[in-house]
Design an enzyme around this catalytic site. Sequence first.
Site, PDB file in Angstrom:
ATOM      1  NE  ARG A 133     -27.369 -29.824   3.124  1.00  0.00           N
ATOM      2  CZ  ARG A 133     -27.666 -31.134   3.061  1.00  0.00           C
ATOM      3  NH1 ARG A 133     -28.722 -31.560   2.405  1.00  0.00           N
ATOM      4  NH2 ARG A 133     -26.916 -32.024   3.664  1.00  0.00           N
ATOM      5  CG  ASP A 179     -28.545 -33.162  10.660  1.00  0.00           C
ATOM      6  OD1 ASP A 179     -28.873 -32.125  11.270  1.00  0.00           O
ATOM      7  OD2 ASP A 179     -29.368 -33.986  10.232  1.00  0.00           O
ATOM      8  CD  GLU A 180     -20.264 -30.997  14.010  1.00  0.00           C
ATOM      9  OE1 GLU A 180     -21.096 -30.585  14.827  1.00  0.00           O
ATOM     10  OE2 GLU A 180     -19.050 -31.045  14.258  1.00  0.00           O
ATOM     11  CD  GLU A 229     -19.225 -35.667  13.085  1.00  0.00           C
ATOM     12  OE1 GLU A 229     -18.894 -34.493  12.837  1.00  0.00           O
ATOM     13  OE2 GLU A 229     -19.247 -36.555  12.210  1.00  0.00           O
ATOM     14  N   GLY A 230     -22.212 -37.470  12.975  1.00  0.00           N
ATOM     15  CA  GLY A 230     -22.412 -38.917  12.819  1.00  0.00           C
ATOM     16  C   GLY A 230     -23.814 -39.356  13.185  1.00  0.00           C
ATOM     17  NE  ARG A 231     -26.562 -41.961   9.144  1.00  0.00           N
ATOM     18  CZ  ARG A 231     -26.198 -43.159   8.723  1.00  0.00           C
ATOM     19  NH1 ARG A 231     -26.368 -44.204   9.498  1.00  0.00           N
ATOM     20  NH2 ARG A 231     -25.691 -43.322   7.533  1.00  0.00           N
ATOM     21  CG  ASP A 249     -30.471 -40.923  11.760  1.00  0.00           C
ATOM     22  OD1 ASP A 249     -30.564 -40.054  12.652  1.00  0.00           O
ATOM     23  OD2 ASP A 249     -30.185 -40.666  10.592  1.00  0.00           O
ATOM     24  NE  ARG A 251     -29.277 -37.719  10.961  1.00  0.00           N
ATOM     25  CZ  ARG A 251     -29.182 -37.710   9.635  1.00  0.00           C
ATOM     26  NH1 ARG A 251     -28.753 -36.622   9.013  1.00  0.00           N
ATOM     27  NH2 ARG A 251     -29.541 -38.755   8.917  1.00  0.00           N
TER      28      ARG A 251
END
Lengths: 411, 411
Positions: free
Chosen positions: A236, A239-240, A283-285, A323, A325
């Site tokens: 898995r 992302d936070e 956090e948050g993408r 996004d 990330r």
Amino acid sequence: MAHIRLNTHPSQGGQAAPPIIWGARDPKLRGPVVGTVGDPAKRNAIGVHSGSYGIYRALAIAAQELKPDHRPDFTNTSPAEPIGPFESWFDPKKIVSLDPWGHMVAEVFADKLAAGWDIRPTIAVTKAHVNMPEIMDAMAAGRLKPDNDILSGSGDVKVTKAAIEPVWWLPGIAERFGVREVDLRRTLFEQTGGMYTELVTRPDLELFLPPIGGSTIYFFGDVSKLGKPDTKIACRLHDECNGSDVFGSDICTCRPYLAHGIEICIEMAQKGGVGVVIYNRKEGRALGEVTKFLVYNARKRQPGGDSAAQYFNRTECVAGVQDMRLQELMPDVFHWLGIARIDRFASMSNMKSDALREQGIEIVEQVAIPDELIPADAQVEMDAKKAAGYFTSKKPETAELAKAKGRGLNE
Amino acid sequence: MAHIRLNTHPSQGGQAAPPIIWGARDPKLRGPVVGTVGDPAKRNAIGVHSGSYGIYRALAIAAQELKPDHRPDFTNTSPAEPIGPFESWFDPKKIVSLDPWGHMVAEVFADKLAAGWDIRPTIAVTKAHVNMPEIMDAMAAGRLKPDNDILSGSGDVKVTKAAIEPVWWLPGIAERFGVREVDLRRTLFEQTGGMYTELVTRPDLELFLPPIGGSTIYFFGDVSKLGKPDTKIACRLHDECNGSDVFGSDICTCRPYLAHGIEICIEMAQKGGVGVVIYNRKEGRALGEVTKFLVYNARKRQPGGDSAAQYFNRTECVAGVQDMRLQELMPDVFHWLGIARIDRFASMSNMKSDALREQGIEIVEQVAIPDELIPADAQVEMDAKKAAGYFTSKKPETAELAKAKGRGLNE
């Protein structure tokens, strides 16, 4: 008081920074990452250790709570399980955002540490027992069975875990994104409002310790099986999302998916494979939580209500992108672990699977989250992501996407 | 390509930065925090927005995924509940590490935004439903009862929540720590390895947006009751611990205490008061997770085993201090919320209660975590903290502290 040196330059002091030959097989030839501020002549990285917590360290010194010359005592801190080296460590293009030797510095650079060099680990490996209510639920539902080793009857799960701080090798980062290193350095400098002049004045310093959060890896099963081609891997890649992961907010599937991924990892470990949960501080993408909450408000208040059709648009209006990330760097951790194939991948994200395949990591089976684990208010997100390319057996219809399925802001 | 400007100076361009009169009652006189990189003449803060996620923004621009001139569209993003202004906003010494107007910029600086200024919120306020298994447990045990408003029978809890990014007013930060501003600036610059020359070249810029994590606040009950002296307040002040908060690691009491604090907040809201959970991104006592895991290994492997007597020593050997959370800045958020008295404080930490009292916030009752919620392996931490000054009715004996109560590393 000594003169303040605003900028440094390669020629300064007549002494070159200790060389780094990124990807070199012999760690002594590769050289240590030295992010010290106490011994400028030995420094070969821009920035300081501990990611964004380096600012707290500086503040603690300013507040006269920490002595600036403190050197860590590494007695008994070495990794609780060995990890690597693996063949993938020796291709400089495979790992560009972490130091594969980061957990082993006290061992491989013992001579330099003894000679007084200030070298610090950027990775630490320990062991723990974890216990999540969802694992108890999985046992109650008969999906997991205790084995009294990995999983006890009370839901305790034995894990090995590793914390990783970012170490960016700038030539490799630039190549990964297909840009020139000189442009990468200048943009990082200018778009952060002038963080680290050395990004532009010190092309000889190829390493950057950015003040961002790192990753944590939770291992389920026998870590010594990593790097062996016949070891089955479940994973898995998470992302936070503080709101869901910690508080169980029902607007997304983050914690349900994390718990489901851990279930799959335990199952794989019980069958003799290794489960790997990777938790990235994005956090948050990677837009941060302020932007995330602004977007929540815009989604819930827009004319027509919170619908999948408008899901990504609302983020783009506020943040300029859907996004941030930048999954391009994420596969590095798999190369660090010697993982070239993921047998069971608990993620539906095409952004993640595409980025992994791009870096040569095979995904055998992509495991969708069971429908009954999706909170009602999170259906908007799921429909939007499926329409945009998420792994699914049934893409939602256009009419379905336009429906407002999320709660209103004041409900 | 334009010339790279390495350092800026106050006289540059002949135009002074837009003034900030910190603590001024009229927000127009106080002035907006401007952390833009697109319009240098209007910039009055060192650094960029989004805390450490500002680096991801810069990387997204370098990777050509985000246009550097993107301006956010704030349609429908305004706070889901109003917060403030409160009298405490107008004492410049009470709030030094956040912008009290941070959630209201689109309203109070509407004229400047319309004139093209790039002003961004540093706080966002939204609403959510959260659901934690521990709340279901508390209902099953009869400690909490559903009311079909705040707490539903299925364990859904209605909350308002706020995300806060750090905004440091440097003169106030220096005063809070009792150091000269010039020394604070120089130490922050030098001990971060040269982050932001403007810290030393721009004494006219009093604001710093540090690349660190911020805070999230979860409100239980009616937010409009904040700032009224007769409103009873329950509070859990929580510093991030990813291993426990998310994964339920049993070496500490972090998640059990967080869940217990939420229980107390729900109870207070049901009685007509307001519950406030403050979640600060200060992983591993703001030392970061790599240091935390190194310390875990040293504790578990030391001769004699993991004991309370050696608990703080092991951290100090590795990190140079026992703790780097610098609780001195933490009380600011209470002043932002107009809270001068906490009626029920779900924390045993003397570092937290001392820091709150130092800033004039009264604590009526300190609520200890019930013994049955402490995991067995976390007893070492609890004993050590009680001996060091934690709030407790029974201080542990010296003989008790020397006992190894923690599991060995390989158990």
